[in-house]
Design a protein around this motif. Structure first.
Motif, PDB file in Angstrom:
ATOM      1  N   HIS A 261       0.813  -1.221   0.000  1.00  0.00           N
ATOM      2  CA  HIS A 261       0.000   0.000   0.000  1.00  0.00           C
ATOM      3  C   HIS A 261       0.844   1.269   0.000  1.00  0.00           C
ATOM      4  O   HIS A 261       0.307   2.362  -0.147  1.00  0.00           O
ATOM      5  N   ARG A 262       2.152   1.124   0.161  1.00  0.00           N
ATOM      6  CA  ARG A 262       3.029   2.300   0.055  1.00  0.00           C
ATOM      7  C   ARG A 262       3.200   2.701  -1.407  1.00  0.00           C
ATOM      8  O   ARG A 262       3.597   3.821  -1.701  1.00  0.00           O
ATOM      9  N   SER A 263       2.905   1.766  -2.336  1.00  0.00           N
ATOM     10  CA  SER A 263       2.951   2.112  -3.767  1.00  0.00           C
ATOM     11  C   SER A 263       1.569   2.580  -4.205  1.00  0.00           C
ATOM     12  O   SER A 263       0.561   2.135  -3.658  1.00  0.00           O
ATOM     13  N   PRO A 264       1.500   3.479  -5.189  1.00  0.00           N
ATOM     14  CA  PRO A 264       0.192   3.963  -5.641  1.00  0.00           C
ATOM     15  C   PRO A 264      -0.648   2.837  -6.241  1.00  0.00           C
ATOM     16  O   PRO A 264      -0.098   1.899  -6.840  1.00  0.00           O
ATOM     17  N   ALA A 265      -1.973   2.944  -6.090  1.00  0.00           N
ATOM     18  CA  ALA A 265      -2.885   1.936  -6.647  1.00  0.00           C
ATOM     19  C   ALA A 265      -2.634   1.807  -8.142  1.00  0.00           C
ATOM     20  O   ALA A 265      -2.229   2.764  -8.801  1.00  0.00           O
ATOM     21  N   GLY A 266      -2.882   0.594  -8.674  1.00  0.00           N
ATOM     22  CA  GLY A 266      -2.681   0.348 -10.097  1.00  0.00           C
ATOM     23  C   GLY A 266      -1.574  -0.674 -10.309  1.00  0.00           C
ATOM     24  O   GLY A 266      -1.331  -1.525  -9.445  1.00  0.00           O
TER      25      GLY A 266
ATOM     26  N   ALA B 117      -8.135  -5.516 -11.469  1.00  0.00           N
ATOM     27  CA  ALA B 117      -9.281  -4.763 -12.001  1.00  0.00           C
ATOM     28  C   ALA B 117      -9.043  -3.258 -11.859  1.00  0.00           C
ATOM     29  O   ALA B 117      -9.319  -2.476 -12.780  1.00  0.00           O
ATOM     30  N   THR B 118      -8.479  -2.853 -10.694  1.00  0.00           N
ATOM     31  CA  THR B 118      -8.182  -1.426 -10.471  1.00  0.00           C
ATOM     32  C   THR B 118      -7.155  -0.925 -11.487  1.00  0.00           C
ATOM     33  O   THR B 118      -7.329   0.147 -12.091  1.00  0.00           O
ATOM     34  N   ALA B 119      -6.084  -1.691 -11.679  1.00  0.00           N
ATOM     35  CA  ALA B 119      -5.039  -1.292 -12.634  1.00  0.00           C
ATOM     36  C   ALA B 119      -5.631  -1.157 -14.039  1.00  0.00           C
ATOM     37  O   ALA B 119      -5.245  -0.279 -14.812  1.00  0.00           O
ATOM     38  N   ARG B 120      -6.587  -2.016 -14.357  1.00  0.00           N
ATOM     39  CA  ARG B 120      -7.230  -1.962 -15.667  1.00  0.00           C
ATOM     40  C   ARG B 120      -8.110  -0.711 -15.772  1.00  0.00           C
ATOM     41  O   ARG B 120      -8.088  -0.007 -16.780  1.00  0.00           O
ATOM     42  N   GLU B 121      -8.870  -0.441 -14.701  1.00  0.00           N
ATOM     43  CA  GLU B 121      -9.732   0.756 -14.703  1.00  0.00           C
ATOM     44  C   GLU B 121      -8.907   2.039 -14.814  1.00  0.00           C
ATOM     45  O   GLU B 121      -9.371   3.028 -15.393  1.00  0.00           O
ATOM     46  N   LEU B 122      -7.701   2.005 -14.262  1.00  0.00           N
ATOM     47  CA  LEU B 122      -6.823   3.180 -14.343  1.00  0.00           C
ATOM     48  C   LEU B 122      -6.138   3.279 -15.709  1.00  0.00           C
ATOM     49  O   LEU B 122      -5.324   4.169 -15.947  1.00  0.00           O
ATOM     50  N   GLY B 123      -6.436   2.319 -16.583  1.00  0.00           N
ATOM     51  CA  GLY B 123      -5.858   2.340 -17.927  1.00  0.00           C
ATOM     52  C   GLY B 123      -4.415   1.859 -17.974  1.00  0.00           C
ATOM     53  O   GLY B 123      -3.715   2.049 -18.962  1.00  0.00           O
ATOM     54  N   GLU B 124      -3.964   1.188 -16.868  1.00  0.00           N
ATOM     55  CA  GLU B 124      -2.566   0.738 -16.838  1.00  0.00           C
ATOM     56  C   GLU B 124      -2.394  -0.695 -17.339  1.00  0.00           C
ATOM     57  O   GLU B 124      -1.276  -1.164 -17.530  1.00  0.00           O
ATOM     58  N   LEU B 125      -3.525  -1.402 -17.455  1.00  0.00           N
ATOM     59  CA  LEU B 125      -3.498  -2.751 -18.038  1.00  0.00           C
ATOM     60  C   LEU B 125      -4.430  -2.755 -19.247  1.00  0.00           C
ATOM     61  O   LEU B 125      -5.459  -2.064 -19.246  1.00  0.00           O
TER      62      LEU B 125
END
Lengths: 214, 214
Positions: free
Chosen positions: B83-88, B148-156
């Motif tokens: 959790h110290r790294s940003p979501a995604g 799913a979050t990484a995908r929603e953020l457009g990173e996947l």
């Protein structure tokens, strides 16, 4: 003319030995090798404790013989069927596919014998752990050699690393141990999909592989 | 004015309980939960059997409390650092990386607590198996949600399937259980390489990920 009688005795002895090892491997796949004892096998198979003892001598020898027996069962269920496919990428895929069949069909009632006993013994040094590690390493080497062969035949890209790819294919098959935990079969489809996807990425002719998992 | 004294007793009781569970989880990671008994813990921690019994009441309750304790240790060792790294995508990679660190550092002396007890209980129905399955499923869901979050953020890539990808990442981390069997650390490098390769294939910007495994 005592030979036929002696042969009969030897054969009955072999049958008993096989029945003991078959039961021992089944128990170990569910409860671990620590659940396998001479007393318990004697009770379950309705033979005398001294009869079981005569075959194996100690619990450790019984555990070692059980690992050897499970290795033979694994070869018959996974390696032998894969040899019906030609060497190369087809056989490599069939090896993974046969492994998943072996797990689905519950050749051992508790799933993969080696998955069960590896977690049990991996942090316990000794002869039993060494025998399990050797059998496991043998399977991984066999996968590596099958990958190397497919590459030499020009069916896999020249930069496919046999050790790395074997690690990944082995990881996908072993992760299906979840099917037991969750009573669900979808994990086998996910494993086949992962393996096919990975192999297709390094295959020189992906058409050799099935289009989709069963 | 008895409250401070009572507080002191409650605190000592909590400390004893924590010491018992810490020891129980360590034993279970090496020998399995069947190796965890009230009598053995009392002997090893030099407390009375009735003292251990007062905390847990039965071997099954002790095993269930040990699973809950191990879940908390896992969250502190794997989820919290990620959790110290940003979501995604960054957090997704850090989750896998933290899992491998947790295994390498032997947070539990027998490797991953859940890998050990899953193989032990997966074919034995009951409350302990259900608790292990729930903890394991919770981790897989967490991986799926992170994907799913990484995908929603457009990173996947939009066609990355969270359940399939979570299965594959989970398989790579768990396969490092071999490090215990073979006393070798190379398996962690192979796992990091496999995870980075897989994530890079679906990342919209692969530069977010480290270039190579440590």
């Amino acid at each position: 003319m005592t030979a036929p009688k002696l042969d009969g005795r030897v054969e009955r002895g072999d049958q008993t030995r096989r029945a003991i090892l078959d039961r021992a491997a089944a128990i170990a796949s569910v409860e671990g090798l620590e659940g396998v004892s001479i007393g318990r096998l004697a009770t379950e198979l309705e033979v005398s404790k001294s009869g079981v003892f005569a075959h194996f001598g100690s619990k450790e020898e019984l555990q070692l013989a059980t690992v050897r027996w499970a290795r033979e069962v694994f070869i018959a269920a996974v390696i032998t069927p894969a040899h019906r496919s030609p060497a190369g990428l087809r056989r490599l895929w069939r090896l993974c596919d046969a492994w998943l069949d072996y797990s689905t069909r519950r050749v051992f009632p508790g799933g993969c014998f080696f998955a069960s006993v590896t977690a049990e013994f991996d942090a316990r040094p000794g002869r039993v752990r060494d025998a399990i590690a050797a059998a496991h390493r043998e399977w991984q080497r066999y996968l590596e050699e099958s990958i190397a062969t497919a590459r030499e035949l020009g069916e896999l890209s020249a930069d496919a690393d046999p050790r790395q790819l074997a690690f990944e294919l082995d990881a996908f098959t072993r992760a299906t141990q979840d099917a037991l935990l969750f009573d669900e079969q979808g994990v086998y489809t996910r494993a086949r999909r992962a393996i096919l996807h990975r192999l297709r990425a390094v295959a020189t002719d992906p058409a050799v592989l099935p289009k989709s998992p069963r």
